[in-house]
Scaffold this motif. Structure first.
Motif, short mmCIF file in Angstrom:
data_model
loop_
_atom_site.label_atom_id
_atom_site.label_comp_id
_atom_site.label_asym_id
_atom_site.label_seq_id
_atom_site.Cartn_x
_atom_site.Cartn_y
_atom_site.Cartn_z
N TRP A 1 15.44 43.53 61.46
CA TRP A 1 15.54 44.78 62.21
C TRP A 1 14.48 45.78 61.79
CZ3 TRP A 1 17.64 44.82 66.69
CH2 TRP A 1 18.73 44.00 66.97
N GLU A 2 14.12 45.74 60.52
CA GLU A 2 13.06 46.63 60.08
C GLU A 2 11.75 46.30 60.78
OE1 GLU A 2 13.18 46.52 55.82
OE2 GLU A 2 14.35 48.39 55.73
N ALA A 3 11.55 45.02 61.00
CA ALA A 3 10.33 44.61 61.70
C ALA A 3 10.38 45.03 63.17
CB ALA A 3 10.15 43.10 61.59
N PHE A 4 11.58 45.07 63.71
CA PHE A 4 11.70 45.39 65.14
C PHE A 4 11.59 46.89 65.42
CE2 PHE A 4 14.48 46.56 68.73
CZ PHE A 4 13.78 45.93 69.75
N LEU A 5 12.04 47.68 64.51
CA LEU A 5 12.12 49.12 64.75
C LEU A 5 10.81 49.74 65.26
CD1 LEU A 5 14.06 51.48 64.76
CD2 LEU A 5 13.55 51.89 62.36
N PRO A 6 9.67 49.49 64.61
CA PRO A 6 8.42 50.06 65.13
C PRO A 6 8.10 49.60 66.56
CG PRO A 6 8.00 48.63 63.24
CD PRO A 6 9.47 48.78 63.34
N GLU A 7 8.47 48.38 66.87
CA GLU A 7 8.23 47.87 68.23
C GLU A 7 9.02 48.70 69.25
OE1 GLU A 7 6.26 45.53 69.27
OE2 GLU A 7 5.58 44.83 67.30
N ALA A 8 10.27 49.00 68.88
CA ALA A 8 11.10 49.79 69.80
C ALA A 8 10.52 51.20 69.95
CB ALA A 8 12.53 49.86 69.27
N LYS A 9 10.03 51.72 68.83
CA LYS A 9 9.48 53.07 68.88
C LYS A 9 8.16 53.12 69.66
CE LYS A 9 11.68 55.15 64.89
NZ LYS A 9 11.67 55.30 63.43
N ALA A 10 7.51 51.98 69.75
CA ALA A 10 6.22 51.92 70.44
C ALA A 10 6.37 51.93 71.96
CB ALA A 10 5.45 50.70 69.99
N ILE A 11 7.60 51.79 72.44
CA ILE A 11 7.79 51.81 73.89
C ILE A 11 7.41 53.19 74.41
CG2 ILE A 11 9.42 51.54 75.78
CD1 ILE A 11 11.17 49.92 73.82
N VAL B 1 15.78 51.78 70.00
CA VAL B 1 15.53 52.41 68.70
C VAL B 1 16.86 52.67 68.00
CG1 VAL B 1 14.76 54.54 67.59
CG2 VAL B 1 13.31 53.42 69.30
N GLU B 2 17.79 53.21 68.74
CA GLU B 2 19.10 53.49 68.14
C GLU B 2 19.80 52.21 67.71
OE1 GLU B 2 20.12 57.66 70.47
OE2 GLU B 2 21.10 55.80 71.07
N LEU B 3 19.66 51.19 68.54
CA LEU B 3 20.27 49.91 68.18
C LEU B 3 19.71 49.41 66.85
CD1 LEU B 3 21.98 47.35 69.03
CD2 LEU B 3 19.84 46.44 69.92
N ALA B 4 18.40 49.40 66.76
CA ALA B 4 17.77 48.91 65.54
C ALA B 4 18.20 49.75 64.34
CB ALA B 4 16.26 48.91 65.69
N GLU B 5 18.25 51.05 64.54
CA GLU B 5 18.65 51.92 63.42
C GLU B 5 20.08 51.66 62.99
OE1 GLU B 5 17.61 55.67 65.06
OE2 GLU B 5 15.63 55.70 64.11
N LEU B 6 20.95 51.48 63.98
CA LEU B 6 22.35 51.21 63.63
C LEU B 6 22.50 49.84 62.96
CD1 LEU B 6 24.07 52.65 66.80
CD2 LEU B 6 24.41 53.43 64.46
N GLU B 7 21.80 48.86 63.49
CA GLU B 7 21.87 47.54 62.87
C GLU B 7 21.43 47.61 61.41
OE1 GLU B 7 22.88 44.62 64.10
OE2 GLU B 7 22.72 44.68 66.27
N LEU B 8 20.37 48.35 61.20
CA LEU B 8 19.87 48.52 59.83
C LEU B 8 20.89 49.23 58.96
CD1 LEU B 8 16.11 49.42 60.27
CD2 LEU B 8 17.08 47.56 58.91
N LYS B 9 21.46 50.27 59.51
CA LYS B 9 22.42 51.04 58.75
C LYS B 9 23.61 50.15 58.34
CE LYS B 9 25.89 54.42 59.66
NZ LYS B 9 26.57 54.98 60.81
N HIS B 10 24.10 49.38 59.30
CA HIS B 10 25.27 48.53 59.01
C HIS B 10 24.92 47.42 58.04
CE1 HIS B 10 27.45 50.84 61.79
NE2 HIS B 10 26.98 50.29 62.90
N ALA B 11 23.77 46.80 58.26
CA ALA B 11 23.37 45.71 57.36
C ALA B 11 23.21 46.24 55.95
CB ALA B 11 22.08 45.06 57.85
#
Lengths: 409, 686
Positions: free
Chosen positions: B675-685, A381-391
């Motif tokens: 990454w926006e598409a991935f985020l909910p997947e990660a949160k669903a863990i 989750v943190e990875l995705a959030e950081l990637e989003l933030k940077h992008a």
């Protein structure tokens, strides 16, 4: 001549703990006020790192409520080994030992930088130095974090936290005078490992009576190999990402020189683009660093943790084989009616040992899974959030820069 | 900055040195009372001028200019020559130093100064001192600068002002005050920063020249005294290397100087009007000012440079088999220009045809100072791969790269107003069958480039000898040199980025696979699912990196590669101009010699051969005029071309870099989506 100097290379480097990083590995460790351990400080001296281990505790076996000691990497290894060697802990996943601080690579680079000093401009040199210092600092922080994670895992463990050696490690305010292993011991370790892995294959081949452990065994064997692979691959990916960020950095500075050289109206253009690249490369470097922290380090940690779990299964398997052999020996003794009593005691000891291991191992493995899932969730989750933030940061920079550039033309 | 400021000062020490050396040499001669001084001293004017030459100029040279140098030029150096580029600057400047330092080593530089400041002031009474150089200088300068009336008239007006302001009591010695005037005047209007630069620049430039001339005169006196004619600067180019031999030559000089003296007197009368050293300065400044007016005109002209002509190179096709195979490209033209027979037409051309076109064009137009766009280099390795290889991605990339490069090449050729008119260009675009270009075979690829480079190098050695009098060119040549160097550096870095991005793309793909495997072995369902989603995201990112690497390469790196080649072509034009200059100077020297012959004949009283000598002089005078005109013409063309090139470059870079940034922007947008598409997947863990 360029010496080991500058903030990151000063022989006495202090580092404040990187809390967020530290937490990322320890999602579900119980936060128990009775024993809290952290590394409050770390000093990097030439070839060793000194960690200040800070303890807060209400447990009665400590003389004070709060104290600090200075420990080195070897002492951490000693503590870890003492756990591994303790038969009492055979049924637990021993928290993996922190990896040895490794600054060789960045020292080597630094040396090269020093040698190449004459052949580059001052700006280039400064830039390279900054890059190296940042790299050095990152490794240093990571090292500190990994050592802290180890201590926290121990402190949070219901059994290991009561270990006497651990308490000595935390409280004894002098050198524990542990030494690194000498050649002979290392050789012994090596043979032990060979025997253990050969034995491991043998033990693993034995069909487990318990389905839970049979499943865990297959899972861990595969999982360990895959996580090992992923960890190596993620390292490579991140390394090339870093190289690309470094390239952008250099492109930015060359564009800057071009901009200051150019006499036409193109100079402003070059300077603007240089400014943009200077910013985007910072973000790009952050992306690489965050991927390193959230992804590569996670995988690396679970590589070691899964190894520790595998070791637990091996110990249990070994105990099972011993138990079965003891059973056979008892049957034989009974048939021959010879040494029956001795065989019975051996069988009983083996049985007890096996059952004790099995009992705690089951809980340990379930905990391992819970911890793993939680850690992956948190990190991904943190990875995705950081990637989003940077992008998004990059996007904004590019948009505003393009706006300016298009407005100019 | 520290490093660069350490390096940058040399130009100034250099510029000081020649003067110091000159004067110190002179001083030595004068004081030891060699024959030179005695020979030449008889001239009547000689008593006054020395005062000026050593009084006033000294003041100016050592006080004002120095302070100027220390203040303004310092800025110039800092901004203009930061970092490695200073090498170039040093090269240009350092040569005079090298030559001179053979005579006087640099550490002594400081000594001559006090000497000069003190001694010459007293010395004039010996009425010996600066006379010879002064007069010869005057004589020569006059000839050179009589032709361009602007320069001389300007200088004379300046001169009057100068004398009025500074030396009102000694009006008749304008000659020697001219220098101070020019030098001191410049820094004054230095209000706008741009002016400061050009002015100061010319200031700085002028000084070495002013001093150089004495150098040359002196050296010349020593070597070939007979050259009292216009070739002050040309002689510098020839004698520079010979300074070290001064010892042997001094003796000669004494003999030959005596030959001079009769004509010296004659020249002196004319020499009084145009100033001694001033002409050099005004010419430098006036030449920079006069064209700057036309410069704007040129720029206006350029903006109309658009033609309705679209050229595309498409459909690369392999023709033939094995090592005789070659790639043929479809060259399509779309135009409404009446010079073509139809509005759209297509021909097939092979790579060597493109090279052949370049050969033809450069043969015709390079000598006139046109920037002929160079085609992409022949790549034996790349082509062999294409010839041998089947469907290899790297050879496909090579073909595409070349196709795009050829297209850009043709577009550059036809966007040049003069080249478009060339029959060969039309033939290339229109004619069905083209005679096979043979010469390109031998000259292709690396060999061709090497030759070009060698030629450039050889000529650039000559550059140093050329006493650049045109500030615009002087700066531009350095700029181009620096720019090329930086572009090369940048190109290397962008190439490195391309490689790293490709590497990143490959590593991301491998990682994606690995994560997919990890996901498949994970026994928590949600985590397993998230991991395989992550693998998918990484897969897409891999594609993104790959596309971005292609953009890095085609939009950014190739742009730089093109401009590195084009800057080479620009340098080629500068070389052509210099060759023209060389020819002119050679003619001047020849004329000089012819005049000497005449003088000798006159002196020896041999009227029979005199007519022939006079004819020859006339003949060479005509040549000098012709070559000078040619030089002026090519200078104008090159200048116009470079201005056009700069505009084109600015346009190209802006367009391409904006395009490149847009590609980056697009990448980031995609990334956000993934990454926006991935985020909910990660949160669903769970």
């Amino acid at each position: 001549f360029f010496k080991l100097s500058g903030p990151a290379f000063s022989s006495q480097l202090k580092v404040c703990r990187d809390k967020p990083f530290f937490l990322s590995m320890n999602v579900d460790l119980q936060t128990d006020a009775t024993l809290q351990v952290d590394i409050s400080d770390a000093l990097s001296e030439r070839d060793k790192v000194k960690f200040t281990v800070h303890t807060k505790s209400t447990l009665p076996n400590f003389k004070q409520n709060e104290f600090s000691v200075v420990r080195q990497h070897e002492e951490f290894i000693w503590l870890h080994d003492s756990f591994v060697e303790n038969e009492e802990y055979a049924g637990y996943i021993i928290p993996p030992a922190p990896p040895r601080p490794d600054f060789d690579a960045s020292r080597e680079k630094l040396q090269k930088l020093g040698e190449g000093e004459g052949s580059m401009t001052k700006e280039e040199f400064t830039k390279m130095k900054q890059e190296l210092e940042a790299e050095y600092l990152a490794i240093f922080k990571k090292t500190v974090a990994m050592h802290e994670v180890f201590l926290c895992r121990v402190a949070a463990h219901p059994v290991l936290r009561k270990d006497l050696n651990f308490h000595v490690f935390l409280e004894y305010n002098q050198d524990l005078s542990v030494r690194g292993k000498n050649k002979k011991e290392k050789l012994e370790d090596f043979f032990k490992n060979v025997v253990k892995s050969a034995d491991g294959v043998l033990v693993a081949g034995v069909k487990d009576v318990d389905d839970f452990f049979e499943h865990e065994k297959t899972f861990l064997l595969e999982y360990h190999n895959r996580v090992k692979d992923s960890s190596a691959k993620s390292d490579r990916m991140i390394r090339s990402h870093k190289s690309a960020a470094d390239d952008i950095n250099r492109i930015a500075s060359t564009l800057y020189t071009l901009g200051t050289q150019d006499s036409t109206d193109l100079c402003k253009f070059f300077l603007k683009v240089s400014e943009l690249f200077e910013k985007t490369r910072k973000i790009e470097a952050r992306v690489a660093a965050d991927e390193d922290l959230k992804l590569a380090d996670l995988l690396k940690y679970y590589l070691r943790e899964s190894q520790a779990a595998k070791d637990l299964l091996y110990r249990r398997g070994r105990a099972l084989v011993d138990y079965e052999n003891a059973n056979k020996a008892l049957d034989k003794a009974r048939a021959k009616n010879k040494d029956v009593l001795q065989a019975e005691t051996t069988q009983q000891v083996c049985c007890q040992k096996f059952e004790k291991i099995s009992e705690s191992a089951k809980q340990e493995l379930i905990d391992f899974k819970t911890r793993r899932v939680a850690a992956f969730r948190k990190n991904l989750v943190e990875l995705a959030e950081l990637e989003l933030k940077h992008a998004k940061g990059n996007l904004q920079l590019l948009q505003s820069c393009l706006g300016v550039l298009k407005g100019d033309t | 900055m520290a490093a660069s400021s350490e390096r940058s000062p040399p130009p100034f020490p250099d510029s000081e040195e020649p003067e110091l050396l000159e004067d110190s040499d002179e001083g030595a001669d004068a004081f030891t009372g060699t024959s030179i001084s005695e020979m030449d001293s008889p001239s009547p004017d000689s008593t006054k001028p020395p005062k000026d030459i050593f009084n006033e100029p000294l003041e100016d040279i050592f006080s004002d200019p120095l302070s100027n140098i220390n203040s303004e030029p310092q800025k110039k150096v800092d901004t203009k020559i930061p970092s490695p580029s200073s090498d170039e600057a040093v090269d240009l400047f350092s040569d005079p130093l090298d030559d001179d330092s053979e005579v006087v080593s640099s550490p002594e530089v400081q000594n001559p100064m006090p000497d000069l400041l003190n001694e010459p002031v007293q010395a004039p009474k010996s009425d010996v001192l600066g006379e010879p150089p002064v007069h010869k200088n005057a004589a020569r300068q006059q000839d050179i600068f009589e032709d361009p009336p602007k320069g001389s008239s300007k200088s004379s007006s300046v001169k009057k002002a100068a004398s009025a302001e500074l030396f009102s009591d000694e009006d008749e010695e304008d000659l020697f005050k001219e220098l101070p005037k020019v030098v001191t005047k410049k820094p004054q209007p230095s209000g706008p920063p741009v002016d400061v630069f050009t002015e100061v620049k010319s200031d700085v430039k002028v000084k070495p020249q002013v001093k150089d001339d004495p150098t040359d005169l002196f050296a010349e006196e020593a070597l070939t005294a007979p050259a009292p004619k216009p070739s002050a600067s040309s002689s510098s180019s020839r004698t520079n290397g010979v300074h070290s031999e001064e010892h042997d030559l001094f003796s000669e000089a004494t003999v030959e100087l005596s030959l001079d003296s009769p004509r010296n007197d004659r020249k002196k009368k004319d020499a009084v009007k145009p100033s001694v050293s001033a002409p050099v300065a005004p010419v430098a400044s006036s030449s920079s000012k006069a064209p700057s007016k036309t410069l704007e005109e040129l720029e206006e002209e350029e903006s109309e440079d658009t033609f309705d002509l679209n050229i595309s190179v498409t459909n690369p096709e392999k023709v033939g088999d094995g090592m005789n195979a070659y790639m043929a490209y479809k060259v399509s033209t779309q135009t409404s220009l009446t010079m073509f027979r139809s509005k759209t037409f297509t021909v097939r051309r092979r790579f060597s045809d493109f090279l052949g076109l370049y050969e033809k064009l450069s043969e015709k137009h390079l000598q006139n100072g046109y920037i002929v766009p160079p085609p992409p280099e022949k790549s034996i390795l790349g082509m062999t791969k294409v010839k041998v290889g089947k469907e290899d991605p790297s050879s496909a990339e090579f073909v595409e790269r070349r196709r795009a490069a050829l297209e850009r090449y043709l577009q550059r050729v036809v966007s040049h107003p003069s080249l478009l008119q060339d029959p060969d260009v039309r033939e290339f675009l229109e004619k069905e069958e083209l005679p096979r270009a043979v010469s390109t075979q031998a000259l292709s690829g690396a060999g061709f480039l090497k030759m070009l480079n060698k030629a450039t190098d050889a000529v650039s050695k000559m550059t140093i000898k050329m006493n650049e009098q045109d500030v615009w060119f002087d700066e531009k040549i350095q700029d181009v040199e620096n720019e090329e160097q930086h572009m090369r550096k940048l190109h290397v870095m962008v190439e490195s980025l391309v490689n790293h991005r490709k590497e990143l793309s490959g590593n991301t793909a491998v990682f994606a696979k690995s994560v997919a495997m990890l996901g498949s072995s994970e026994d928590n369902t949600a985590l397993s699912r998230a991991l395989s989603q992550l693998a998918e995201v990484e897969d897409r990112i891999e594609q993104l990196h790959q596309e971005q690497a292609a953009n890095d390469f085609f939009t950014f790196s190739e742009l730089l590669a093109d401009y590195i080649r084009l800057l080479g072509a620009v340098k080629g034009c500068f070389d052509q101009r210099m060759k023209a200059w060389q020819r002119w100077q050679d003619a001047e020297n020849m004329l000089q010699k012819k005049r000497e012959v005449e003088a000798k004949l006159l002196w020896a009283n041999k009227p029979d051969k005199l007519q022939q000598a006079k004819d020859e002089i006339a003949e060479w005078e005509a040549k000098v005029t012709q070559y000078e005109r040619e030089f002026e013409r090519i200078s104008a063309t090159v200048r116009k071309e470079v201005i056009r090139f700069d505009k084109e470059k600015a346009r190209d870079f802006k367009r391409q870099i904006i395009k490149y940034l847009e590609s980056l922007l697009n990448s980031q947008q995609q990334l956000i989506k993934y990454w926006e598409a991935f985020l909910p997947e990660a949160k669903a863990i769970a």
